[in-house]
Design a protein around this motif. Structure first.
Motif, PDB file in Angstrom:
ATOM      1  N   ASP A 263     -14.974  24.601  40.184  1.00  0.00           N
ATOM      2  CA  ASP A 263     -15.496  25.906  39.772  1.00  0.00           C
ATOM      3  C   ASP A 263     -15.256  26.949  40.868  1.00  0.00           C
ATOM      4  O   ASP A 263     -15.472  26.673  42.056  1.00  0.00           O
ATOM      5  CB  ASP A 263     -17.009  25.771  39.508  1.00  0.00           C
ATOM      6  N   PRO A 264     -14.811  28.152  40.511  1.00  0.00           N
ATOM      7  CA  PRO A 264     -14.574  29.205  41.522  1.00  0.00           C
ATOM      8  C   PRO A 264     -15.832  29.582  42.304  1.00  0.00           C
ATOM      9  O   PRO A 264     -15.729  30.143  43.409  1.00  0.00           O
ATOM     10  CB  PRO A 264     -14.077  30.391  40.680  1.00  0.00           C
ATOM     11  N   TRP A 265     -17.008  29.293  41.754  1.00  0.00           N
ATOM     12  CA  TRP A 265     -18.264  29.616  42.431  1.00  0.00           C
ATOM     13  C   TRP A 265     -18.895  28.383  43.076  1.00  0.00           C
ATOM     14  O   TRP A 265     -20.059  28.408  43.459  1.00  0.00           O
ATOM     15  CB  TRP A 265     -19.257  30.220  41.417  1.00  0.00           C
ATOM     16  N   HIS A 357     -19.271  38.568  35.495  1.00  0.00           N
ATOM     17  CA  HIS A 357     -18.021  37.927  35.907  1.00  0.00           C
ATOM     18  C   HIS A 357     -18.066  36.427  35.575  1.00  0.00           C
ATOM     19  O   HIS A 357     -17.133  35.866  34.958  1.00  0.00           O
ATOM     20  CB  HIS A 357     -17.839  38.153  37.409  1.00  0.00           C
ATOM     21  N   TYR A 358     -19.161  35.773  35.960  1.00  0.00           N
ATOM     22  CA  TYR A 358     -19.334  34.339  35.748  1.00  0.00           C
ATOM     23  C   TYR A 358     -19.307  33.993  34.256  1.00  0.00           C
ATOM     24  O   TYR A 358     -18.636  33.049  33.828  1.00  0.00           O
ATOM     25  CB  TYR A 358     -20.658  33.907  36.380  1.00  0.00           C
ATOM     26  N   ILE A 361     -15.762  34.290  32.712  1.00  0.00           N
ATOM     27  CA  ILE A 361     -14.859  33.207  33.104  1.00  0.00           C
ATOM     28  C   ILE A 361     -15.197  31.906  32.371  1.00  0.00           C
ATOM     29  O   ILE A 361     -14.310  31.177  31.908  1.00  0.00           O
ATOM     30  CB  ILE A 361     -14.908  32.983  34.628  1.00  0.00           C
ATOM     31  N   HIS A 362     -16.473  31.617  32.213  1.00  0.00           N
ATOM     32  CA  HIS A 362     -16.879  30.298  31.709  1.00  0.00           C
ATOM     33  C   HIS A 362     -17.188  30.252  30.216  1.00  0.00           C
ATOM     34  O   HIS A 362     -17.433  29.161  29.684  1.00  0.00           O
ATOM     35  CB  HIS A 362     -18.099  29.803  32.500  1.00  0.00           C
ATOM     36  N   GLU A 404     -13.645  44.616  38.166  1.00  0.00           N
ATOM     37  CA  GLU A 404     -12.295  44.360  38.683  1.00  0.00           C
ATOM     38  C   GLU A 404     -12.089  45.025  40.034  1.00  0.00           C
ATOM     39  O   GLU A 404     -11.467  44.447  40.944  1.00  0.00           O
ATOM     40  CB  GLU A 404     -11.265  44.861  37.676  1.00  0.00           C
ATOM     41  N   ILE A 416     -11.515  35.151  41.448  1.00  0.00           N
ATOM     42  CA  ILE A 416     -10.776  34.970  40.201  1.00  0.00           C
ATOM     43  C   ILE A 416     -10.870  36.234  39.341  1.00  0.00           C
ATOM     44  O   ILE A 416     -11.952  36.817  39.201  1.00  0.00           O
ATOM     45  CB  ILE A 416     -11.313  33.730  39.438  1.00  0.00           C
ATOM     46  N   LEU A 418     -10.945  38.748  35.996  1.00  0.00           N
ATOM     47  CA  LEU A 418     -11.534  38.632  34.662  1.00  0.00           C
ATOM     48  C   LEU A 418     -10.493  38.072  33.694  1.00  0.00           C
ATOM     49  O   LEU A 418      -9.306  38.377  33.802  1.00  0.00           O
ATOM     50  CB  LEU A 418     -12.010  39.998  34.166  1.00  0.00           C
ATOM     51  N   PRO A 419     -10.911  37.270  32.713  1.00  0.00           N
ATOM     52  CA  PRO A 419      -9.945  36.719  31.745  1.00  0.00           C
ATOM     53  C   PRO A 419      -9.373  37.818  30.864  1.00  0.00           C
ATOM     54  O   PRO A 419      -9.984  38.886  30.674  1.00  0.00           O
ATOM     55  CB  PRO A 419     -10.790  35.731  30.932  1.00  0.00           C
TER      56      PRO A 419
END
Length: 836
Positions: A263-265, A357-358, A361-362, A404, A416, A418-419
């Protein structure tokens, strides 16, 4: 499933905190339930589970709807009673969060489950697929995760987590059962660590802790910033951790650390040093008496992690930041937060930025769509709005641009980007993830509608998301106080528009009009509010406001003049009351004018209550949440009440120095007369008197039945979103049965002077013992006078108007006292009762 899924009997495996409370909620719903635990090492083998059941009776908030429901939980042990599982249609495992222990238990019980039984694990974060792998192949289609939130009775969310082998029909049947029978909001979660709500909610707490340290903010200040000011529960962040249990929070964080290595976090999935110290020393929060917060005497102290000491909680939100947060326009509010240089504003922007953000992503990995994520947080953590809803309301594209920019500048917690789907939904007409047609699902790149399971047809108006519009039927008429409407059928619906749905003259006028309109054009009338509470009762604020005068008031008139006024208005017409008020001197005239207004309002209130009772069509009160005072009287006078289990109903007027005067005292006197033993209503009346004089509030709909606020035929449901559907069905059933209003009782036998004397003797003893004040004695005496039918011979027979007149007179006499006025003013100001 080959047969309909009907839960005749259930079992819960594990009598710990969650297991015992899940069993309690099952019996709240009227389901026979076995509760299993390990046998005691000595003595009675059932001792461990019996101890857990006994503990349920003492817990707060109460897991049981009424204490007696504890007797409906059948104790069992794994050594002696596994054969009893053969009769269970649903088995919920709720033992310790260790894979090997759960696997061992599944192996032990598998052969005892019948071929239609469903087995579910109440795990908060373990892999459902790993658990399923140790279950016999024949049972795997009937196995899934079922994650209740603590406390199970009160928390609306249940996450339903399938394994790869779970049968879709089993999941649909289980979801339908959970929605209607247990009253839950169901979210289908994917099999990822901590699923949806805990994954997002705990990350939000970790991000808040990270930024609190970054900006140097004290724990108590963070809680003030992250509570009701931003639409979250009062417990906010650190107080929530204390309530959940710091050891539980640490366990969830550890699960994320172990299961989310890529996980990026991941670097932030750590237990802070101060938290680990507290856990190591047994300071686990509320359950241990000390955690982030500690109560010292009457004062609340908060941990200072720099010194490991507790200090008085005293940090305050900056006035400018508080004013900013109270702006109603979310776009303006977030723009101000983003642009403001104050550390408190920058902290708030940072925790939202990293949460948005979290979630972006998830989303695809943990949920089917944005709606499921938002509702999981709303239902599981008590937020007013989910993360995506907040983002969308604040301006999707603008906020995305800010996120961003912060990622590029290295300000965000993860690098990371944003998607791509964030930009896709930003280019849509709605500019966000929620639309009238559905909510965005990144896997299918489409807007996914709500579930089409038949059970959801019962939810006429589900919880609305930002971006969705709900139209509450077609208006019949509307005033400033209420609206009468319908949904295209023969049932009229009335919804109040006043704050907390309090009842004033405008509401009463509207109710009279609505009942009359319904009698002419509809088959039934339902009182239903678009959101709780049902009603906090009569609005008496204006009754205690002192009129402003430029010159000082004249000296008070002699007490006899005021007493004369009180006597004159007993049962008088409105014009006679006002004429009597004019005869007083200036100071008394001011208060007399108020009392005259209240007397007219009380008479009007009684007329509406009686109109509800004797309407030519059935009237149904659909109750969710608080129904206090006059709200309770509307419930008592309706032909039928349909209430959610979490309805809190009571005649609480005595708490502010008054008595029920909208027909509540009359109604209890009437019920006592109907149940009179050998012509004596007093055996019942003394119980009703205690209920009213002590301002007893029923803390569940089941308890309201025990207190006789609700009638035996009144209906209790579990799911608040099904309330209107069931209320309308009940109303139409009464109409279809050839409804006729009840006959007016011509003779009501009363307890009279003998009953009053008996009650007063008890009150005198309480007064002399210091248990009540002199004003409490006066209030109790007035209530006894009304409910016993006045100072007349015991066994006398009166009519309803006689009792209603006694109500009005006693109400005004109490309202005229300074101590009652002080009680009302104090309660309106503080929300707490005053004992004077």
């Amino acid at each position: 499933m080959s047969n309909p899924f009907i839960v005749r009997k259930a079992a819960v495996l594990g009598a710990g905190v969650m297991g015992a409370q899940i069993a309690a909620h099952l019996v709240n719903a009227g389901i026979e339930t076995l509760l299993f635990e390990l046998p005691a090492e000595s003595g009675n083998p059932d001792a461990n589970v019996l101890k857990a059941i006994e503990k349920l009776k003492k817990q707060e908030p109460a897991p049981l709807s009424v204490i007696d429901r504890a007797n409906c939980i059948e104790p069992a042990t794994y050594d002696q009673h596994l054969e009893k599982l053969r009769d269970c249609d649903l088995v919920i495992e709720a033992i310790a969060e260790r894979l090997e222990l759960k696997s061992e238990l599944y192996e032990k019980i598998a052969t005892y489950l019948h071929d239609q039984a469903v087995l579910a694990s109440n795990t908060s974060g373990l892999s459902i697929n790993q658990l399923a792998a140790v279950i016999p192949e024949a049972l795997q289609p009937r196995f899934c995760g079922i994650h209740f939130f603590n406390p199970p009775r009160y928390m609306y969310l249940v996450e339903l987590i399938p394994s790869a082998q779970s049968d879709a029909a089993v999941l649909d049947a289980l979801e339908s059962f959970l929605v209607t029978s247990l009253g839950k909001g169901i979210i289908r979660a994917k099999d990822t660590p901590n699923f949806i709500a805990n994954r997002i909610g705990v990350f939000s707490m970790l991000a808040t802790m990270h930024h609190a340290r970054q900006f140097g903010l004290a724990f108590d200040l963070v809680d003030k910033l992250t509570g009701v000011l931003i639409g979250r529960p009062k417990s906010a962040t650190f107080r929530t951790a204390d309530l959940v249990g710091l050891d539980v929070l640490a366990h969830v964080v550890q699960t994320m650390q172990n299961g989310l290595a890529e996980d990026p976090w991941h670097i932030y999935y750590i237990i802070p040093d101060w938290l680990q110290k507290l856990v190591d020393h047994g300071a686990l929060g509320q359950k241990s008496g000390k955690g982030v917060y500690q109560k010292q005497g009457k004062d609340i102290h908060v941990l200072n992690p720099a010194t490991d000491t507790y200090e008085p909680a005293q940090n305050e939100v900056d006035d400018e930041i508080e004013a900013l947060l109270k702006q109603k326009d979310p776009v303006a509010r977030f723009t101000a937060l983003h642009d403001h240089s104050h550390p408190q504003a920058q902290f708030l922007w940072a925790i939202h930025r990293d949460l948005f953000h979290y979630c972006a992503i998830h989303l695809a990995a943990i949920a089917d769509n944005a709606r499921d994520l938002d509702l999981a947080i709303r239902w599981g953590f008590g937020w007013e709005r989910g993360p995506f809803e907040i983002w969308q309301a604040a301006g999707w594209n603008t906020v995305a641009g800010w996120i961003e920019a912060d990622i590029a500048a290295g300000k965000a917690m993860a690098e990371i980007p944003l998607p791509a789907w964030v930009q896709t939904v930003g280019q849509s007409t709605i500019q966000g993830v929620h639309t009238q047609e559905g909510s965005y699902a990144p896997i299918t790149e489409s807007w996914q509608p709500r579930s089409q399971l038949p059970v959801y047809r019962r939810q006429l108006f589900p919880d609305r998301l930002v971006g969705e519009e709900i139209v509450y039927g077609e208006t019949v008429f509307e005033t400033d106080a209420l609206r009468m409407w319908h949904t295209g059928d023969q049932v009229a619906i009335v919804s109040f528009k006043t704050k907390k749905h309090t009842i004033d003259n405008l509401v009463l006028q509207g109710m009279q009009q609505a009942i009359t309109e319904a009698e002419h054009h509809f088959r039934a009338l339902v009182i239903w509010q678009t959101e709780p509470p049902f009603s906090l009762g009569a609005n008496l604020k204006k009754a205690t406001e002192r009129p402003k005068t430029e010159a000082p008031p004249a000296p008070p008139a002699p007490p006899s003049a005021f007493e004369k006024f009180i006597k004159q208005i007993r049962g008088a017409t409105q014009s006679a009351i006002l004429q009597a008020a004019r005869s007083l001197d200036v100071a008394d005239m001011l208060m007399a004018g108020k009392l005259a207004e209240v007397e007219v309002m009380i008479a009007h209130f009684q007329q509406v209550s009686q109109h509800l009772r004797y309407s030519l069509i059935p009237t149904v009160a659909a109750v969710d949440g608080l129904a206090l005072g006059g709200g309770c009287e509307f419930v008592m006078h309706s032909d039928r009440a349909v209430t959610t289990m979490e309805s809190y109903i009571g005649l609480v007027e005595a708490g502010v120095g008054l008595l029920p005067a909208g027909g509540g005292c009359k109604e209890f006197a009437l019920r006592a007369a109907r149940n009179a033993v050998d012509g004596d209503p007093f055996p019942y009346l003394k119980h009703y008197f205690q209920t009213v004089a002590m301002a007893q509030l029923a803390k569940s709909a089941e308890q309201a039945k025990e207190m006789y606020y609700l009638k035996p035929a009144d209906v209790i449901i579990m799911n608040r979103l099904e309330l209107l559907y069931v209320a309308k069905a009940q109303a139409l059933a009464l109409a279809e049965a050839g409804y006729r209003p009840p006959l007016r009782p011509r003779e009501i036998v009363v307890a009279g002077a003998t009953g009053i004397a008996t009650i007063k003797s008890t009150l005198v003893n309480m007064l002399e013992g210091g248990f009540i004040s002199e004003h409490d004695y006066l209030i109790g005496s007035k209530i006894a006078h009304v409910m016993c039918g006045g100072d007349i011979v015991a066994g006398s027979r009166v009519d309803e108007e006689w009792l209603l007149k006694l109500e009005r007179t006693a109400f005004i006499e109490l309202l005229a006292t300074e101590k009652t006025q002080d009680r009302i003013a104090y309660t309106l100001k503080t929300g707490k009762p005053l004992r004077n």
